[in-house]
Design an enzyme around this catalytic site. Structure first.
Site, PDB file in Angstrom:
ATOM      1  N   LYS A 167       0.160   2.547  -2.468  1.00  0.00           N
ATOM      2  CA  LYS A 167       0.688   1.669  -1.919  1.00  0.00           C
ATOM      3  C   LYS A 167       1.487   2.262  -0.567  1.00  0.00           C
ATOM      4  O   LYS A 167       1.781   3.639  -0.483  1.00  0.00           O
ATOM      5  CB  LYS A 167       2.074   1.463  -2.711  1.00  0.00           C
ATOM      6  CG  LYS A 167       1.589   0.558  -4.242  1.00  0.00           C
ATOM      7  CD  LYS A 167       0.944  -0.676  -3.937  1.00  0.00           C
ATOM      8  CE  LYS A 167       0.539  -1.238  -5.233  1.00  0.00           C
ATOM      9  NZ  LYS A 167       0.018  -2.688  -4.887  1.00  0.00           N
ATOM     10  N   ASP A 196      -2.612  -0.415   0.206  1.00  0.00           N
ATOM     11  CA  ASP A 196      -2.044  -1.689  -0.255  1.00  0.00           C
ATOM     12  C   ASP A 196      -0.734  -1.668   0.404  1.00  0.00           C
ATOM     13  O   ASP A 196       0.121  -1.044  -0.187  1.00  0.00           O
ATOM     14  CB  ASP A 196      -2.409  -1.869  -1.572  1.00  0.00           C
ATOM     15  CG  ASP A 196      -2.064  -3.318  -2.083  1.00  0.00           C
ATOM     16  OD1 ASP A 196      -1.710  -4.073  -1.070  1.00  0.00           O
ATOM     17  OD2 ASP A 196      -2.206  -3.707  -3.337  1.00  0.00           O
ATOM     18  N   GLU A 222      -5.773  -3.067   1.992  1.00  0.00           N
ATOM     19  CA  GLU A 222      -5.339  -4.358   1.465  1.00  0.00           C
ATOM     20  C   GLU A 222      -4.206  -4.988   1.775  1.00  0.00           C
ATOM     21  O   GLU A 222      -3.186  -4.465   1.890  1.00  0.00           O
ATOM     22  CB  GLU A 222      -5.313  -3.863  -0.145  1.00  0.00           C
ATOM     23  CG  GLU A 222      -5.240  -5.051  -0.825  1.00  0.00           C
ATOM     24  CD  GLU A 222      -5.327  -4.598  -2.574  1.00  0.00           C
ATOM     25  OE1 GLU A 222      -6.054  -3.558  -2.823  1.00  0.00           O
ATOM     26  OE2 GLU A 222      -4.472  -5.066  -3.336  1.00  0.00           O
ATOM     27  N   GLU A 248      -5.534 -11.400  -3.583  1.00  0.00           N
ATOM     28  CA  GLU A 248      -5.033 -11.414  -4.631  1.00  0.00           C
ATOM     29  C   GLU A 248      -3.895 -12.811  -4.547  1.00  0.00           C
ATOM     30  O   GLU A 248      -3.428 -13.163  -5.683  1.00  0.00           O
ATOM     31  CB  GLU A 248      -4.164 -10.364  -4.954  1.00  0.00           C
ATOM     32  CG  GLU A 248      -3.151  -9.565  -4.294  1.00  0.00           C
ATOM     33  CD  GLU A 248      -2.563  -8.416  -4.738  1.00  0.00           C
ATOM     34  OE1 GLU A 248      -2.980  -7.373  -4.491  1.00  0.00           O
ATOM     35  OE2 GLU A 248      -1.249  -8.612  -5.073  1.00  0.00           O
ATOM     36  N   ASP A 271      -8.599 -13.127  -7.656  1.00  0.00           N
ATOM     37  CA  ASP A 271      -7.996 -12.878  -9.041  1.00  0.00           C
ATOM     38  C   ASP A 271      -8.233 -14.295 -10.013  1.00  0.00           C
ATOM     39  O   ASP A 271      -7.508 -15.228  -9.495  1.00  0.00           O
ATOM     40  CB  ASP A 271      -6.104 -12.484  -8.907  1.00  0.00           C
ATOM     41  CG  ASP A 271      -6.021 -12.317 -10.100  1.00  0.00           C
ATOM     42  OD1 ASP A 271      -6.084 -12.964 -11.248  1.00  0.00           O
ATOM     43  OD2 ASP A 271      -4.931 -11.538 -10.012  1.00  0.00           O
ATOM     44  N   HIS A 298      -8.971  -8.672  -8.028  1.00  0.00           N
ATOM     45  CA  HIS A 298      -7.647  -8.139  -8.361  1.00  0.00           C
ATOM     46  C   HIS A 298      -7.164  -7.947  -9.760  1.00  0.00           C
ATOM     47  O   HIS A 298      -7.258  -9.205 -10.221  1.00  0.00           O
ATOM     48  CB  HIS A 298      -6.768  -8.747  -7.467  1.00  0.00           C
ATOM     49  CG  HIS A 298      -5.015  -8.590  -7.737  1.00  0.00           C
ATOM     50  ND1 HIS A 298      -4.382  -9.297  -8.716  1.00  0.00           N
ATOM     51  CD2 HIS A 298      -4.231  -7.526  -7.563  1.00  0.00           C
ATOM     52  CE1 HIS A 298      -3.107  -8.782  -8.426  1.00  0.00           C
ATOM     53  NE2 HIS A 298      -3.096  -7.824  -8.129  1.00  0.00           N
TER      54      HIS A 298
HETATM   55 MG    MG Z   1      -3.026  -5.543  -4.061  1.00  0.00          MG
END
Ligand code: MG
Length: 361
Positions: A167, A196, A222, A248, A271, A298
């Site tokens: 992240k 992400d 992402e 996602e 997703d 995702h």
């Molecule tokens: Mg993500």
């Protein structure tokens, strides 16, 4: 085959690890379930999920608005049912909690069809490959110290995962940059490294980060920006060599179509729970293939291993073992890959006794 009965339930299965990203921290995961039984007694099981809000509303939407559609239909007419659900809920739906309810229904119908055909779901959907590479996102969270992040990333690579995702989106950009390069150094050149931002930034901020980390060999960036803002992704895409991944938070094929048409993303991450189920997921995936784009779904690895194996343009399955506490058989990593279970349907074996302790309605 006509549908005889529909049963719904709701479970709250807490994450096994603390999860924090640039926009949220969450400790709860609700899973609305549906079982659809046909007149031959074959049962399809579907589910979707939330990160702690809306589960009860999704269950009620299935009971009140989607079940009456099912009870009039042949279970094999999946696309017809999907479109009926879409149209009959259009004033309150087109995504959100209605879309999450539609997803549970749609997944159950595909499971039922594959069970009737007595083949695994991935083969019913195309069977493009037998195994799928796996990357790890069960760690990399934003609350980890840089030392913890490094140690964990190296461990995951040691365990055989093909890549890891971390992240980003701290208040201090320099700290994000330092963490990225520290992780790359710790894991070496070979493993794939993804980042992400969970939609935290605007185009300018995302470009500022992207320009400073190109040498870290990032496989994808992402959700850098709010997912509905396609134009800002176009600007970012024109200003970095790092591939952009998005999906996602997208609820239907029309938004994916916009990303493809504008050349705003390189990797699509639909997703199945968010995009209304397998029916819509497959449409997005095949459209991506037509335009030379890759798909890397995702979350929901137990289901997505089938969808990824069904298509030729998939990249990875994302390792977050959220359902493991309620399964009697879990996916096993072998040579960095998962193999879809060789059982009819999606083959996800829910342990009813284990499920019971998490049931909330
Ligand atoms: Mg993500």
């Amino acid at each position: 085959m006509k549908i005889k009965s529909v049963r719904t339930s709701l479970y709250d299965i807490p994450p096994q690890v603390q999860r924090t990203d640039a926009i949220q921290a969450f400790v709860s995961m609700e899973f609305p379930f549906i079982e659809i039984e046909d007149t031959d007694g074959v049962v399809g099981t579907g589910f979707s999920y939330t990160i702690g809000k809306g589960g009860e509303a999704i269950k009620q939407i299935i009971d009140a608005y989607l079940t009456p559609i099912l009870l009039k239909e042949d279970a094999s007419n999946i696309d017809r049912i999907w479109n009926q659900m879409w149209m009959e809920t259009h004033w309150i739906g087109r995504g959100g909690i209605v879309g999450l309810g539609m997803a549970a229904v749609d997944i159950a119908l595909w499971d039922l069809m594959a069970k009737r055909a007595e083949i695994p779901l991935y083969q019913l959907l195309g069977g493009a490959r037998d195994t799928v590479p796996v990357y790890n996102t069960d760690g990399g969270w934003l609350h980890l110290t840089q030392d913890e992040l490094i140690r964990q990333s190296a461990e995951y690579v040691e365990q055989g995962f093909k890549g890891i995702k971390i992240k980003v989106g701290l208040d201090n950009l320099h700290e994000d940059i330092a963490r990225i390069f520290a992780v790359r150094k710790a894991i070496g050149k070979e493993p794939f490294l993804m980042i992400d931002a969970n939609m935290k930034w605007n185009a300018r901020e995302a470009i500022q980060l992207a320009c400073r980390i190109e040498e870290a060999d990032i496989f994808w960036f992402e959700e850098p920006i709010e997912a509905d803002d396609v134009d800002s992704h176009v600007i970012l895409h024109e200003n970095t060599i790092i591939p952009i991944a998005i999906g996602e938070t997208i609820y239907n094929k029309y938004v994916f179509q916009e990303y493809i048409a504008q050349g705003a993303a390189d990797i699509l991450q639909p997703d199945a729970a968010r995009v209304g189920g397998i029916t819509e997921w497959m449409k997005v995936a095949h459209t991506a293939e037509c335009f030379g784009l890759s798909v890397s779904p995702h979350f929901l690895m137990d289901l997505h291993v089938h969808l990824s194996a069904a298509i030729p343009n998939s990249l990875f399955v994302e390792y977050i073992p959220s359902l493991d506490p309620v399964l009697s058989d879990t996916l096993k990593l072998k040579d960095g890959h998962f193999t879809p279970p060789n059982r009819p349907g999606h083959g996800i074996l829910f342990d009813k006794q284990k499920l019971k302790q998490y049931q909330i309605s």
